[in-house]
Design a protein around this motif. Structure first.
Motif, PDB file in Angstrom:
ATOM      1  N   LEU A  15       0.845  -1.179   0.000  1.00 27.46           N
ATOM      2  CA  LEU A  15       0.000   0.000   0.000  1.00 27.46           C
ATOM      3  C   LEU A  15       0.885   1.235   0.000  1.00 27.46           C
ATOM      4  N   THR A  16       0.607   2.163  -0.898  1.00 27.65           N
ATOM      5  CA  THR A  16       1.275   3.462  -0.915  1.00 27.65           C
ATOM      6  C   THR A  16       0.203   4.520  -0.746  1.00 27.65           C
ATOM      7  N   VAL A  17       0.427   5.449   0.183  1.00 25.78           N
ATOM      8  CA  VAL A  17      -0.559   6.503   0.446  1.00 25.78           C
ATOM      9  C   VAL A  17       0.181   7.813   0.698  1.00 25.78           C
ATOM     10  N   PHE A  18      -0.456   8.913   0.336  1.00 24.67           N
ATOM     11  CA  PHE A  18       0.113  10.248   0.505  1.00 24.67           C
ATOM     12  C   PHE A  18      -0.664  10.960   1.606  1.00 24.67           C
TER      13      PHE A  18
ATOM     14  N   ALA B 236      -1.456  14.747   9.779  1.00 26.22           N
ATOM     15  CA  ALA B 236      -2.209  13.508   9.937  1.00 26.22           C
ATOM     16  C   ALA B 236      -1.331  12.260   9.831  1.00 26.22           C
ATOM     17  N   LEU B 237      -0.035  12.437   9.662  1.00 26.63           N
ATOM     18  CA  LEU B 237       0.864  11.307   9.396  1.00 26.63           C
ATOM     19  C   LEU B 237       0.738  10.209  10.449  1.00 26.63           C
ATOM     20  N   GLU B 238       0.953  10.532  11.695  1.00 27.95           N
ATOM     21  CA  GLU B 238       0.980   9.499  12.736  1.00 27.95           C
ATOM     22  C   GLU B 238      -0.390   8.890  12.987  1.00 27.95           C
ATOM     23  N   SER B 239      -1.452   9.691  12.920  1.00 27.46           N
ATOM     24  CA  SER B 239      -2.786   9.135  13.174  1.00 27.46           C
ATOM     25  C   SER B 239      -3.221   8.191  12.050  1.00 27.46           C
ATOM     26  N   VAL B 240      -2.904   8.526  10.802  1.00 25.52           N
ATOM     27  CA  VAL B 240      -3.256   7.629   9.692  1.00 25.52           C
ATOM     28  C   VAL B 240      -2.426   6.348   9.767  1.00 25.52           C
TER      29      VAL B 240
ATOM     30  N   ILE C 144       5.743  -7.672   8.753  1.00 26.45           N
ATOM     31  CA  ILE C 144       6.658  -8.439   7.908  1.00 26.45           C
ATOM     32  C   ILE C 144       7.322  -9.475   8.799  1.00 26.45           C
ATOM     33  N   GLY C 145       6.985 -10.752   8.596  1.00 27.96           N
ATOM     34  CA  GLY C 145       7.543 -11.811   9.432  1.00 27.96           C
ATOM     35  C   GLY C 145       7.240 -11.553  10.900  1.00 27.96           C
ATOM     36  N   ASP C 146       8.294 -11.473  11.719  1.00 25.93           N
ATOM     37  CA  ASP C 146       8.150 -11.250  13.153  1.00 25.93           C
ATOM     38  C   ASP C 146       8.267  -9.779  13.530  1.00 25.93           C
ATOM     39  N   TYR C 147       7.959  -8.869  12.594  1.00 25.17           N
ATOM     40  CA  TYR C 147       8.070  -7.434  12.852  1.00 25.17           C
ATOM     41  C   TYR C 147       6.730  -6.756  12.569  1.00 25.17           C
ATOM     42  N   GLN C 148       6.363  -5.814  13.428  1.00 21.53           N
ATOM     43  CA  GLN C 148       5.144  -5.024  13.250  1.00 21.53           C
ATOM     44  C   GLN C 148       5.499  -3.565  13.015  1.00 21.53           C
ATOM     45  N   TYR C 149       4.503  -2.787  12.592  1.00 17.58           N
ATOM     46  CA  TYR C 149       4.625  -1.339  12.408  1.00 17.58           C
ATOM     47  C   TYR C 149       5.721  -0.975  11.401  1.00 17.58           C
ATOM     48  N   CYS C 150       5.884  -1.824  10.389  1.00 13.34           N
ATOM     49  CA  CYS C 150       6.902  -1.595   9.370  1.00 13.34           C
ATOM     50  C   CYS C 150       6.347  -0.679   8.276  1.00 13.34           C
ATOM     51  N   CYS C 151       7.110   0.328   7.922  1.00 12.09           N
ATOM     52  CA  CYS C 151       6.748   1.177   6.794  1.00 12.09           C
ATOM     53  C   CYS C 151       7.986   1.916   6.316  1.00 12.09           C
ATOM     54  N   TRP C 152       7.854   2.516   5.165  1.00 20.23           N
ATOM     55  CA  TRP C 152       8.884   3.388   4.611  1.00 20.23           C
ATOM     56  C   TRP C 152       8.186   4.687   4.274  1.00 20.23           C
ATOM     57  N   GLN C 153       8.849   5.800   4.558  1.00 17.54           N
ATOM     58  CA  GLN C 153       8.207   7.080   4.285  1.00 17.54           C
ATOM     59  C   GLN C 153       9.238   8.116   3.861  1.00 17.54           C
ATOM     60  N   VAL C 154       8.777   9.039   3.019  1.00 15.32           N
ATOM     61  CA  VAL C 154       9.622  10.131   2.550  1.00 15.32           C
ATOM     62  C   VAL C 154       8.728  11.336   2.295  1.00 15.32           C
ATOM     63  N   LYS C 155       9.248  12.521   2.585  1.00 15.10           N
ATOM     64  CA  LYS C 155       8.476  13.747   2.391  1.00 15.10           C
ATOM     65  C   LYS C 155       8.680  14.260   0.976  1.00 15.10           C
ATOM     66  N   GLY C 156       7.596  14.757   0.395  1.00 13.64           N
ATOM     67  CA  GLY C 156       7.643  15.322  -0.942  1.00 13.64           C
ATOM     68  C   GLY C 156       6.563  16.369  -1.102  1.00 13.64           C
TER      69      GLY C 156
ATOM     70  N   VAL D 196       1.313  21.136  -1.677  1.00  8.94           N
ATOM     71  CA  VAL D 196       1.363  20.874  -0.244  1.00  8.94           C
ATOM     72  C   VAL D 196       2.424  19.818   0.040  1.00  8.94           C
ATOM     73  N   GLU D 197       3.131  19.993   1.165  1.00  9.55           N
ATOM     74  CA  GLU D 197       4.078  18.966   1.585  1.00  9.55           C
ATOM     75  C   GLU D 197       3.290  17.795   2.141  1.00  9.55           C
ATOM     76  N   GLU D 198       3.627  16.610   1.645  1.00  6.89           N
ATOM     77  CA  GLU D 198       2.967  15.383   2.080  1.00  6.89           C
ATOM     78  C   GLU D 198       4.024  14.307   2.300  1.00  6.89           C
ATOM     79  N   TRP D 199       3.630  13.288   3.016  1.00  6.51           N
ATOM     80  CA  TRP D 199       4.473  12.119   3.209  1.00  6.51           C
ATOM     81  C   TRP D 199       3.971  10.995   2.314  1.00  6.51           C
ATOM     82  N   ARG D 200       4.884  10.372   1.592  1.00 12.18           N
ATOM     83  CA  ARG D 200       4.585   9.147   0.854  1.00 12.18           C
ATOM     84  C   ARG D 200       4.930   8.005   1.804  1.00 12.18           C
ATOM     85  N   VAL D 201       3.951   7.206   2.140  1.00 12.59           N
ATOM     86  CA  VAL D 201       4.142   6.108   3.090  1.00 12.59           C
ATOM     87  C   VAL D 201       3.813   4.806   2.378  1.00 12.59           C
TER      88      VAL D 201
END
Length: 103
Positions: A4-7, A12-16, A28-40, A63-68
């Motif tokens: 899933l990729t969302v902007f 609202a970054l942390e709440s979403v 992912i496997g034995d890991y939770q809360y995994c994501c990658w994010q970058v501001k654009g 507008v500045e947004e985070w790609r997550v």
């Protein structure tokens, strides 16, 4: 498995992300809360009939947004998308879902 990729706007970054994780995304496997994010920078122009969270109708906005990005198991993709739409402040959040093959 899906990716899933969302902007998301900064405020609202942390709440979403929390809503997505609570619905089952980002494991992912034995890991939770995994994501990658970058501001654009995103851009859009609200049309007549819209109710924009940011900006006004008929005016181009940037507008500045985070790609997550995060993975989502097939079994929870529908609840995750429902959580995304409920938690995201935009009237129509921009997102995509891509199937990921484990070969």
């Amino acid at each position: 498995m899906y990716k899933l990729t969302v902007f998301i706007p900064e405020e609202a970054l942390e709440s979403v992300k929390s809503a997505l994780f609570a619905a089952g995304a980002g494991t992912i496997g034995d890991y939770q809360y995994c994501c990658w994010q970058v501001k654009g920078t995103g851009q859009f122009m609200p049309l007549v009939g819209s109710r924009p969270h940011i900006g006004v109708q008929d005016r181009l906005e940037t507008v500045e947004e985070w790609r997550v990005e995060m993975v989502v198991a097939k079994a929870v993709i529908e609840p995750v998308i429902t959580a995304l739409k409920r938690a995201h402040p935009y009237e129509t959040p921009a997102y995509d879902v891509i199937e990921v093959l484990d070969l």
